[in-house]
Design a protein around this motif. Structure first.
Motif, PDB file in Angstrom:
ATOM      1  N   ALA A   8      15.182  -0.838   6.557  1.00  0.00           N
ATOM      2  CA  ALA A   8      14.081  -0.297   5.758  1.00  0.00           C
ATOM      3  C   ALA A   8      12.733  -0.820   6.239  1.00  0.00           C
ATOM      4  CB  ALA A   8      14.290  -0.636   4.282  1.00  0.00           C
ATOM      5  N   VAL A   9      12.660  -2.116   6.516  1.00  0.00           N
ATOM      6  CA  VAL A   9      11.391  -2.703   6.951  1.00  0.00           C
ATOM      7  C   VAL A   9      10.941  -2.094   8.274  1.00  0.00           C
ATOM      8  CG1 VAL A   9      10.285  -4.841   7.717  1.00  0.00           C
ATOM      9  CG2 VAL A   9      11.719  -4.848   5.681  1.00  0.00           C
ATOM     10  N   GLU A  10      11.882  -1.766   9.145  1.00  0.00           N
ATOM     11  CA  GLU A  10      11.530  -1.149  10.422  1.00  0.00           C
ATOM     12  C   GLU A  10      10.919   0.241  10.239  1.00  0.00           C
ATOM     13  OE1 GLU A  10      11.560  -2.239  13.639  1.00  0.00           O
ATOM     14  OE2 GLU A  10      11.847  -4.178  12.657  1.00  0.00           O
ATOM     15  N   LYS A  11      11.226   0.899   9.127  1.00  0.00           N
ATOM     16  CA  LYS A  11      10.722   2.252   8.892  1.00  0.00           C
ATOM     17  C   LYS A  11       9.500   2.276   7.984  1.00  0.00           C
ATOM     18  CE  LYS A  11      15.095   4.611   9.755  1.00  0.00           C
ATOM     19  NZ  LYS A  11      15.612   3.538  10.599  1.00  0.00           N
ATOM     20  N   VAL A  12       9.081   1.111   7.514  1.00  0.00           N
ATOM     21  CA  VAL A  12       7.896   1.019   6.661  1.00  0.00           C
ATOM     22  C   VAL A  12       6.660   0.840   7.542  1.00  0.00           C
ATOM     23  CG1 VAL A  12       6.705  -0.478   5.007  1.00  0.00           C
ATOM     24  CG2 VAL A  12       9.100   0.113   4.653  1.00  0.00           C
ATOM     25  N   ARG A  42       0.833  -1.200   0.000  1.00  0.00           N
ATOM     26  CA  ARG A  42       0.000   0.000   0.000  1.00  0.00           C
ATOM     27  C   ARG A  42       0.870   1.253   0.000  1.00  0.00           C
ATOM     28  NH1 ARG A  42      -5.311  -1.016   1.221  1.00  0.00           N
ATOM     29  NH2 ARG A  42      -5.792  -3.105   2.010  1.00  0.00           N
ATOM     30  N   ILE A  43       0.372   2.298  -0.622  1.00  0.00           N
ATOM     31  CA  ILE A  43       1.066   3.581  -0.635  1.00  0.00           C
ATOM     32  C   ILE A  43       1.054   4.160   0.778  1.00  0.00           C
ATOM     33  CG2 ILE A  43       1.017   5.932  -1.554  1.00  0.00           C
ATOM     34  CD1 ILE A  43      -0.317   4.824  -4.043  1.00  0.00           C
ATOM     35  N   PRO A  44       2.184   4.675   1.264  1.00  0.00           N
ATOM     36  CA  PRO A  44       2.198   5.279   2.605  1.00  0.00           C
ATOM     37  C   PRO A  44       1.166   6.387   2.738  1.00  0.00           C
ATOM     38  CG  PRO A  44       4.426   4.995   1.778  1.00  0.00           C
ATOM     39  CD  PRO A  44       3.513   4.669   0.636  1.00  0.00           C
ATOM     40  N   ALA A  45       0.530   6.448   3.892  1.00  0.00           N
ATOM     41  CA  ALA A  45      -0.527   7.441   4.110  1.00  0.00           C
ATOM     42  C   ALA A  45       0.009   8.859   4.010  1.00  0.00           C
ATOM     43  CB  ALA A  45      -1.181   7.209   5.470  1.00  0.00           C
ATOM     44  N   SER A  46       1.230   9.074   4.482  1.00  0.00           N
ATOM     45  CA  SER A  46       1.837  10.408   4.416  1.00  0.00           C
ATOM     46  C   SER A  46       3.195  10.302   3.739  1.00  0.00           C
ATOM     47  CB  SER A  46       2.001  10.997   5.821  1.00  0.00           C
ATOM     48  OG  SER A  46       2.802  10.154   6.622  1.00  0.00           O
ATOM     49  N   SER A  47       3.391  11.083   2.688  1.00  0.00           N
ATOM     50  CA  SER A  47       4.660  11.078   1.967  1.00  0.00           C
ATOM     51  C   SER A  47       5.546  12.207   2.479  1.00  0.00           C
ATOM     52  CB  SER A  47       4.424  11.242   0.464  1.00  0.00           C
ATOM     53  OG  SER A  47       3.792  12.478   0.197  1.00  0.00           O
ATOM     54  N   SER A  48       6.853  12.035   2.291  1.00  0.00           N
ATOM     55  CA  SER A  48       7.805  13.038   2.751  1.00  0.00           C
ATOM     56  C   SER A  48       8.991  13.075   1.804  1.00  0.00           C
ATOM     57  CB  SER A  48       8.277  12.718   4.176  1.00  0.00           C
ATOM     58  OG  SER A  48       9.302  13.598   4.575  1.00  0.00           O
ATOM     59  N   ALA A  49       9.459  14.279   1.518  1.00  0.00           N
ATOM     60  CA  ALA A  49      10.646  14.427   0.681  1.00  0.00           C
ATOM     61  C   ALA A  49      11.922  14.185   1.473  1.00  0.00           C
ATOM     62  CB  ALA A  49      10.678  15.822   0.061  1.00  0.00           C
ATOM     63  N   ARG A  50      11.799  14.126   2.791  1.00  0.00           N
ATOM     64  CA  ARG A  50      12.965  13.894   3.642  1.00  0.00           C
ATOM     65  C   ARG A  50      13.238  12.397   3.734  1.00  0.00           C
ATOM     66  NH1 ARG A  50      13.604  16.046   9.895  1.00  0.00           N
ATOM     67  NH2 ARG A  50      15.740  15.277  10.237  1.00  0.00           N
ATOM     68  N   PRO A  51      14.444  11.952   3.412  1.00  0.00           N
ATOM     69  CA  PRO A  51      14.722  10.514   3.419  1.00  0.00           C
ATOM     70  C   PRO A  51      14.919   9.961   4.824  1.00  0.00           C
ATOM     71  CG  PRO A  51      16.711  11.711   2.887  1.00  0.00           C
ATOM     72  CD  PRO A  51      15.617  12.738   2.995  1.00  0.00           C
ATOM     73  N   ARG A  52      14.660   8.669   4.969  1.00  0.00           N
ATOM     74  CA  ARG A  52      15.012   7.951   6.192  1.00  0.00           C
ATOM     75  C   ARG A  52      16.435   7.426   6.025  1.00  0.00           C
ATOM     76  NH1 ARG A  52       9.545   9.077   5.099  1.00  0.00           N
ATOM     77  NH2 ARG A  52       8.232   8.416   6.852  1.00  0.00           N
ATOM     78  N   LEU A  54      26.969  10.124   5.473  1.00  0.00           N
ATOM     79  CA  LEU A  54      27.864   9.415   4.558  1.00  0.00           C
ATOM     80  C   LEU A  54      27.839   7.908   4.784  1.00  0.00           C
ATOM     81  CD1 LEU A  54      30.980  11.786   4.618  1.00  0.00           C
ATOM     82  CD2 LEU A  54      29.227  11.611   2.852  1.00  0.00           C
ATOM     83  N   GLY A  55      27.533   7.480   5.995  1.00  0.00           N
ATOM     84  CA  GLY A  55      27.516   6.052   6.305  1.00  0.00           C
ATOM     85  C   GLY A  55      26.164   5.401   6.148  1.00  0.00           C
ATOM     86  N   SER A  56      25.233   6.082   5.508  1.00  0.00           N
ATOM     87  CA  SER A  56      23.864   5.573   5.411  1.00  0.00           C
ATOM     88  C   SER A  56      23.409   5.467   3.962  1.00  0.00           C
ATOM     89  CB  SER A  56      22.895   6.494   6.173  1.00  0.00           C
ATOM     90  OG  SER A  56      23.247   6.606   7.530  1.00  0.00           O
ATOM     91  N   ALA A  57      22.412   4.605   3.770  1.00  0.00           N
ATOM     92  CA  ALA A  57      21.627   4.613   2.539  1.00  0.00           C
ATOM     93  C   ALA A  57      20.359   5.406   2.822  1.00  0.00           C
ATOM     94  CB  ALA A  57      21.301   3.194   2.100  1.00  0.00           C
ATOM     95  N   PHE A  58      19.634   5.759   1.762  1.00  0.00           N
ATOM     96  CA  PHE A  58      18.485   6.648   1.930  1.00  0.00           C
ATOM     97  C   PHE A  58      17.217   5.980   1.408  1.00  0.00           C
ATOM     98  CE2 PHE A  58      22.209   9.377   0.753  1.00  0.00           C
ATOM     99  CZ  PHE A  58      22.564   9.669   2.067  1.00  0.00           C
ATOM    100  N   LEU A  59      16.198   5.997   2.250  1.00  0.00           N
ATOM    101  CA  LEU A  59      14.891   5.450   1.885  1.00  0.00           C
ATOM    102  C   LEU A  59      13.905   6.600   1.763  1.00  0.00           C
ATOM    103  CD1 LEU A  59      12.727   3.229   1.524  1.00  0.00           C
ATOM    104  CD2 LEU A  59      12.568   3.129   4.029  1.00  0.00           C
ATOM    105  N   TYR A  60      13.332   6.751   0.567  1.00  0.00           N
ATOM    106  CA  TYR A  60      12.321   7.776   0.330  1.00  0.00           C
ATOM    107  C   TYR A  60      10.949   7.105   0.262  1.00  0.00           C
ATOM    108  CZ  TYR A  60      16.101  11.003  -0.937  1.00  0.00           C
ATOM    109  OH  TYR A  60      17.224  11.797  -0.916  1.00  0.00           O
ATOM    110  N   LEU A  61      10.054   7.502   1.151  1.00  0.00           N
ATOM    111  CA  LEU A  61       8.676   7.018   1.133  1.00  0.00           C
ATOM    112  C   LEU A  61       7.795   8.165   0.662  1.00  0.00           C
ATOM    113  CD1 LEU A  61       8.558   5.001   4.481  1.00  0.00           C
ATOM    114  CD2 LEU A  61       8.823   4.114   2.159  1.00  0.00           C
ATOM    115  N   ARG A  62       7.471   8.136  -0.613  1.00  0.00           N
ATOM    116  CA  ARG A  62       6.723   9.244  -1.204  1.00  0.00           C
ATOM    117  C   ARG A  62       5.341   8.780  -1.624  1.00  0.00           C
ATOM    118  NH1 ARG A  62      11.749  11.980  -4.639  1.00  0.00           N
ATOM    119  NH2 ARG A  62      12.842  12.805  -2.819  1.00  0.00           N
TER     120      ARG A  62
END
Length: 290
Positions: free
Chosen positions: A217-221, A51-61, A179-187
């Motif tokens: 990533a799964v923890e932030k979904v 499902r599409i996230p209820a609230s989208s954000s341009a700020r990455p996790r 620098l030590g992270s990957a970025f997850l965008y939930l839009r």
């Protein structure tokens, strides 16, 4: 007894081996495109949600990785500084000096906001700027202003700057965390791409990053694994190799009448379809008709 991991490491290792082999062959046959919107030597974890996230954000996790994809000696990082009159952040020259000399961060350039507004107004110049660096970091105070300044040359290619508070004394640690992270965008969509490796990394290193990125990533979904439909590994222009997929639920079995040789439809008790009663009967109607 612990349950098996939803994404077996062996499956990830097999996918990484196949993908890197294909990428090496492609690299040997074609020349790199230095002006491409995305690097073609990156391994991407593709996350597909139910499902599409209820609230989208341009700020990455931020997803911490055991082996940074961007934070290495050969990386090119550009900082966009806040040079407005009331800014409490260091100047562009001070940031560049502190990054290189004092903190040994892979920052190759610092561009003030005013310079960005005046020297990079044409779309093509912004596109070249986006392609010339691996990562952009901006003063957190000016992040809301950047979409209008940078435009789709940055945001459509996922080069949107990551915000850091340069007014704080501990800003170098914030930069190291980025620098030590990957970025997850939930839009607004159900698919997200997470950069988890480079072609010049060892396969086991990429596997480590994939496993860590999946967990983070799964923890932030929202709803966690219950909302994950599939996970794939891919390069920029390759096919997507599945490492996790939800098995579709089987529908209810529909009982249908059996068709016999004469064309009659009978049920389990031997009745037949009656055109007069419009249903299954025991042929009394046929006897009455006769």
């Amino acid at each position: 007894m612990s349950l098996p991991h939803p994404v077996p490491r062996e499956t990830v290792a097999s996918a990484v081996a196949s993908l890197t082999m294909w990428m090496k062959k492609r690299t040997a046959q074609t020349r790199p495109n230095l002006l491409a919107d995305e690097r073609d030597d990156l391994v991407v974890l593709q996350l597909s949600l139910r499902r599409i996230p209820a609230s989208s954000s341009a700020r990455p996790r931020l997803l911490p990785l055991p082996h940074p994809v961007i934070g290495h000696d050969g990386a090119s990082v550009c900082v966009i500084s806040d040079d407005r009159p009331k800014s409490r952040s260091p100047s562009a020259s001070d940031l560049l000096h502190a990054s290189k000399s004092l903190h040994r961060l892979p920052v190759s350039d610092v561009i003030p906001l005013s310079t960005l507004r005046t020297d990079y107004r044409p779309y093509e110049s912004r596109r070249r700027l986006a392609a010339s660096h691996d990562l952009f970091i901006a003063d957190r105070a000016i992040v809301p202003l950047l979409p209008r300044v940078l435009g789709k040359a940055f945001y459509a290619t996922k080069k949107a700057p990551i915000g850091v508070d340069f007014s704080r004394v501990g800003w170098p640690e914030q930069v190291r965390k980025v620098l030590g992270s990957a970025f997850l965008y939930l839009r607004s969509g159900t698919c997200s791409g997470i950069k988890v490796g480079r072609l010049d990394m060892e396969e086991e290193v990429i596997v480590d990053n994939v496993m860590a990125a999946v967990e983070e990533a799964v923890e932030k979904v929202p709803k966690k694994w219950a909302n994950v439909r599939a996970l794939h590994l891919k390069a920029v222009d390759s096919v997507a190799l599945p490492i996790y997929q939800v098995v579709p639920e089987l529908g209810m079995k529909i009982e249908v009448p059996e068709i016999i040789g004469s064309g009659e439809v009978i049920d389990e008790e031997g009745g037949c379809w009656c055109p007069w009663k419009r249903g299954i009967c025991q042929c009394e109607c046929q006897e009455e008709e006769e």
